[in-house]
Design a protein around this motif. Sequence first.
Motif, PDB file in Angstrom:
ATOM      1  N   ILE A 224       0.822  -1.214   0.000  1.00 24.30           N
ATOM      2  CA  ILE A 224       0.000   0.000   0.000  1.00 24.30           C
ATOM      3  C   ILE A 224       0.855   1.262   0.000  1.00 24.30           C
ATOM      4  CG2 ILE A 224      -1.584   1.384   1.396  1.00 24.30           C
ATOM      5  CD1 ILE A 224      -2.991  -1.203   2.178  1.00 24.30           C
ATOM      6  N   GLN A 225       1.856   1.327   0.852  1.00 23.83           N
ATOM      7  CA  GLN A 225       2.654   2.540   0.945  1.00 23.83           C
ATOM      8  C   GLN A 225       3.361   2.858  -0.367  1.00 23.83           C
ATOM      9  OE1 GLN A 225       2.486   4.688   3.532  1.00 23.83           O
ATOM     10  NE2 GLN A 225       3.620   6.036   2.158  1.00 23.83           N
ATOM     11  N   GLN A 226       3.857   1.817  -1.027  1.00 24.89           N
ATOM     12  CA  GLN A 226       4.537   2.040  -2.303  1.00 24.89           C
ATOM     13  C   GLN A 226       3.565   2.570  -3.351  1.00 24.89           C
ATOM     14  OE1 GLN A 226       6.038  -1.443  -4.321  1.00 24.89           O
ATOM     15  NE2 GLN A 226       7.633  -0.269  -5.355  1.00 24.89           N
ATOM     16  N   MET A 227       2.362   2.009  -3.407  1.00 28.09           N
ATOM     17  CA  MET A 227       1.379   2.480  -4.370  1.00 28.09           C
ATOM     18  C   MET A 227       1.017   3.937  -4.109  1.00 28.09           C
ATOM     19  SD  MET A 227      -1.203  -0.746  -5.087  1.00 28.09           S
ATOM     20  CE  MET A 227      -1.523  -1.167  -3.369  1.00 28.09           C
ATOM     21  N   ARG A 228       0.891   4.301  -2.837  1.00 27.93           N
ATOM     22  CA  ARG A 228       0.550   5.692  -2.521  1.00 27.93           C
ATOM     23  C   ARG A 228       1.700   6.636  -2.840  1.00 27.93           C
ATOM     24  NH1 ARG A 228      -3.170   4.782   2.925  1.00 27.93           N
ATOM     25  NH2 ARG A 228      -5.103   4.480   1.751  1.00 27.93           N
ATOM     26  N   SER A 229       2.916   6.155  -2.738  1.00 31.55           N
ATOM     27  CA  SER A 229       4.065   6.996  -3.089  1.00 31.55           C
ATOM     28  C   SER A 229       4.101   7.286  -4.587  1.00 31.55           C
ATOM     29  CB  SER A 229       5.370   6.315  -2.653  1.00 31.55           C
ATOM     30  OG  SER A 229       5.649   5.184  -3.452  1.00 31.55           O
ATOM     31  N   PHE A 230       3.440   6.437  -5.377  1.00 36.88           N
ATOM     32  CA  PHE A 230       3.339   6.648  -6.820  1.00 36.88           C
ATOM     33  C   PHE A 230       2.109   7.480  -7.190  1.00 36.88           C
ATOM     34  CE2 PHE A 230       5.666   2.360  -7.447  1.00 36.88           C
ATOM     35  CZ  PHE A 230       6.896   3.003  -7.345  1.00 36.88           C
ATOM     36  N   GLY A 231       1.377   7.979  -6.189  1.00 35.35           N
ATOM     37  CA  GLY A 231       0.203   8.792  -6.451  1.00 35.35           C
ATOM     38  C   GLY A 231      -1.046   7.984  -6.744  1.00 35.35           C
ATOM     39  N   LEU A 232      -1.043   6.691  -6.359  1.00 36.40           N
ATOM     40  CA  LEU A 232      -2.178   5.815  -6.623  1.00 36.40           C
ATOM     41  C   LEU A 232      -2.984   5.585  -5.350  1.00 36.40           C
ATOM     42  CD1 LEU A 232      -0.258   3.186  -8.799  1.00 36.40           C
ATOM     43  CD2 LEU A 232      -1.737   5.029  -9.630  1.00 36.40           C
ATOM     44  N   ILE A 233      -4.141   5.002  -5.503  1.00 34.83           N
ATOM     45  CA  ILE A 233      -5.090   4.599  -4.443  1.00 34.83           C
ATOM     46  C   ILE A 233      -5.301   5.675  -3.371  1.00 34.83           C
ATOM     47  CG2 ILE A 233      -4.688   2.149  -4.876  1.00 34.83           C
ATOM     48  CD1 ILE A 233      -3.138   2.031  -2.224  1.00 34.83           C
ATOM     49  N   LYS A 234      -5.365   6.940  -3.775  1.00 36.04           N
ATOM     50  CA  LYS A 234      -5.640   8.014  -2.815  1.00 36.04           C
ATOM     51  C   LYS A 234      -7.028   7.869  -2.193  1.00 36.04           C
ATOM     52  CE  LYS A 234      -2.729  11.414  -5.211  1.00 36.04           C
ATOM     53  NZ  LYS A 234      -2.734  12.691  -5.976  1.00 36.04           N
ATOM     54  N   GLY A 235      -7.936   7.240  -2.931  1.00 36.02           N
ATOM     55  CA  GLY A 235      -9.295   7.058  -2.430  1.00 36.02           C
ATOM     56  C   GLY A 235      -9.564   5.661  -1.913  1.00 36.02           C
ATOM     57  N   GLY A 236      -8.511   4.862  -1.776  1.00 35.07           N
ATOM     58  CA  GLY A 236      -8.679   3.498  -1.299  1.00 35.07           C
ATOM     59  C   GLY A 236      -8.882   3.440   0.204  1.00 35.07           C
ATOM     60  N   SER A 237      -9.708   2.486   0.663  1.00 34.23           N
ATOM     61  CA  SER A 237      -9.951   2.313   2.091  1.00 34.23           C
ATOM     62  C   SER A 237     -10.473   0.904   2.332  1.00 34.23           C
ATOM     63  CB  SER A 237     -10.975   3.333   2.591  1.00 34.23           C
ATOM     64  OG  SER A 237     -12.279   2.987   2.147  1.00 34.23           O
ATOM     65  N   ILE A 238     -10.622   0.560   3.598  1.00 36.54           N
ATOM     66  CA  ILE A 238     -11.168  -0.763   3.910  1.00 36.54           C
ATOM     67  C   ILE A 238     -12.653  -0.833   3.585  1.00 36.54           C
ATOM     68  CG2 ILE A 238      -9.451  -1.271   5.677  1.00 36.54           C
ATOM     69  CD1 ILE A 238     -11.540  -0.482   7.777  1.00 36.54           C
ATOM     70  N   GLU A 239     -13.248   0.295   3.194  1.00 36.75           N
ATOM     71  CA  GLU A 239     -14.654   0.302   2.789  1.00 36.75           C
ATOM     72  C   GLU A 239     -14.834  -0.053   1.323  1.00 36.75           C
ATOM     73  OE1 GLU A 239     -16.894   0.614   5.100  1.00 36.75           O
ATOM     74  OE2 GLU A 239     -15.308   0.983   6.590  1.00 36.75           O
ATOM     75  N   ASN A 240     -13.776   0.054   0.525  1.00 37.39           N
ATOM     76  CA  ASN A 240     -13.928  -0.244  -0.901  1.00 37.39           C
ATOM     77  C   ASN A 240     -12.872  -1.208  -1.440  1.00 37.39           C
ATOM     78  OD1 ASN A 240     -11.617   1.359  -1.192  1.00 37.39           O
ATOM     79  ND2 ASN A 240     -12.763   3.163  -1.875  1.00 37.39           N
ATOM     80  N   ALA A 241     -12.166  -1.892  -0.553  1.00 33.21           N
ATOM     81  CA  ALA A 241     -11.188  -2.887  -1.006  1.00 33.21           C
ATOM     82  C   ALA A 241     -10.912  -3.884   0.116  1.00 33.21           C
ATOM     83  CB  ALA A 241      -9.879  -2.212  -1.427  1.00 33.21           C
ATOM     84  N   LEU A 242     -10.703  -5.121  -0.280  1.00 38.49           N
ATOM     85  CA  LEU A 242     -10.229  -6.121   0.668  1.00 38.49           C
ATOM     86  C   LEU A 242      -8.722  -5.955   0.814  1.00 38.49           C
ATOM     87  CD1 LEU A 242     -12.199  -9.185  -0.724  1.00 38.49           C
ATOM     88  CD2 LEU A 242     -12.526  -8.135   1.531  1.00 38.49           C
ATOM     89  N   VAL A 243      -8.242  -6.004   2.043  1.00 38.26           N
ATOM     90  CA  VAL A 243      -6.816  -5.829   2.309  1.00 38.26           C
ATOM     91  C   VAL A 243      -6.284  -7.108   2.950  1.00 38.26           C
ATOM     92  CG1 VAL A 243      -5.058  -4.433   3.451  1.00 38.26           C
ATOM     93  CG2 VAL A 243      -7.199  -3.360   2.669  1.00 38.26           C
ATOM     94  N   CYS A 244      -5.217  -7.629   2.365  1.00 39.42           N
ATOM     95  CA  CYS A 244      -4.646  -8.880   2.853  1.00 39.42           C
ATOM     96  C   CYS A 244      -3.164  -8.700   3.139  1.00 39.42           C
ATOM     97  CB  CYS A 244      -4.843  -9.994   1.829  1.00 39.42           C
ATOM     98  SG  CYS A 244      -4.448 -11.645   2.451  1.00 39.42           S
ATOM     99  N   SER A 245      -2.728  -9.136   4.306  1.00 39.12           N
ATOM    100  CA  SER A 245      -1.316  -9.089   4.688  1.00 39.12           C
ATOM    101  C   SER A 245      -0.668 -10.442   4.399  1.00 39.12           C
ATOM    102  CB  SER A 245      -1.176  -8.748   6.171  1.00 39.12           C
ATOM    103  OG  SER A 245       0.144  -8.983   6.621  1.00 39.12           O
ATOM    104  N   SER A 246       0.569 -10.392   3.955  1.00 42.17           N
ATOM    105  CA  SER A 246       1.292 -11.640   3.683  1.00 42.17           C
ATOM    106  C   SER A 246       1.554 -12.431   4.952  1.00 42.17           C
ATOM    107  CB  SER A 246       2.615 -11.338   2.972  1.00 42.17           C
ATOM    108  OG  SER A 246       3.425 -10.488   3.777  1.00 42.17           O
ATOM    109  N   THR A 247       1.521 -11.761   6.099  1.00 38.88           N
ATOM    110  CA  THR A 247       1.794 -12.443   7.367  1.00 38.88           C
ATOM    111  C   THR A 247       0.556 -12.617   8.241  1.00 38.88           C
ATOM    112  OG1 THR A 247       2.405 -10.329   8.407  1.00 38.88           O
ATOM    113  CG2 THR A 247       4.182 -11.640   7.417  1.00 38.88           C
ATOM    114  N   SER A 248      -0.381 -11.675   8.163  1.00 36.75           N
ATOM    115  CA  SER A 248      -1.525 -11.693   9.077  1.00 36.75           C
ATOM    116  C   SER A 248      -2.837 -12.104   8.425  1.00 36.75           C
ATOM    117  CB  SER A 248      -1.704 -10.312   9.717  1.00 36.75           C
ATOM    118  OG  SER A 248      -0.509  -9.882  10.342  1.00 36.75           O
ATOM    119  N   GLY A 249      -2.837 -12.282   7.116  1.00 40.76           N
ATOM    120  CA  GLY A 249      -4.073 -12.651   6.437  1.00 40.76           C
ATOM    121  C   GLY A 249      -4.972 -11.457   6.186  1.00 40.76           C
TER     122      GLY A 249
END
Length: 312
Positions: A224-249
């Motif tokens: 996520i942080q890398q995508m935001r550093s590229f100016g992407l997913i400014k409107g992304g949130s847990i309300e409009n996307a599923l978020v999955c961690s490689s370690t925590s699921g």
Amino acid sequence: MHFPRFARGRKALQSFSNPISWQPTGKLQQTLAADVRLSGTGLHSGAATTVRLLPSMAGEGRCFILARGRSRIPATIENTVNTPLCTTLCREGATVRTVEHLLSALEACEVDNCRIVIEGGEEVPFLDGSAKGWVEAIGHVGTCLAFDYNGNTKEKMAPVLIDTSYVCKGDSFIIAFPSSKIHITCGIDFPKVPAIGCQWCSYSMDAYAMEISSSRTFCIYEEIQQMRSFGLIKGGSIENALVCSSTSGWLNPPLRFRNEPCRHKLLDLIGDLSLFARNGHQGLPISHLIAYKAGHSLHADFLRRLANISMD
């Protein structure tokens, strides 16, 4: 499931001299029975925008109209440009992006002709990250026959695949086989994210409303942080996307389906392949399509091969 051996190399493309035949569907072109209006936030821009879906004449097809400059961008493969993480259309300096979920719904609901007016920005509202909101809004107003300026209906044609065709890049590919009806099989593989892993799904278009349209987009938490550093997913949130961690699921369960990420990739594929449509005809090729680890750019490559064949 066995797949053919592909040419080796970073990117290999296969095409045939005449892979598509445009044939009658036995249906007449349709449009919306009334206006549709939905508002929300753009995934990448973060801007609040409103989309109005307006009935359109037979033969006009689907066209985006930017309210700011009245620019018109037909939803066709010729206007597609490669951008990260979404499908973008561009014509004569005007741009509209993140069109795939809306186009997926319009294609599946057989809204063949439609003017899509965007107010407040240049990005389609992301809603809940799926196509569910669009499908429900279209279902609420319904569809009707589309008529041209002379008051006549038009027969709806469909691209029928008559020979196997594929595109591939590395271990990602799309291959299409001739078939009597549309069937789509989709596979994804995230070996470093165990909660996602390798998934497959396979559906006909009859299952779209119940099994595909409500599948939400997803992302990997560590990216996520890398995508935001590229100016992407400014409107992304847990309300409009599923978020999955490689370690925590999964960080914001529950999922709507066990294989929701794979189903969402299939939803995206339908939206992108709808860009083969023109003049109110069907976009999705009648074939059995199999896509594995494919994204928006590979979807566009596949259509560009098919688009070499004219409808004239």
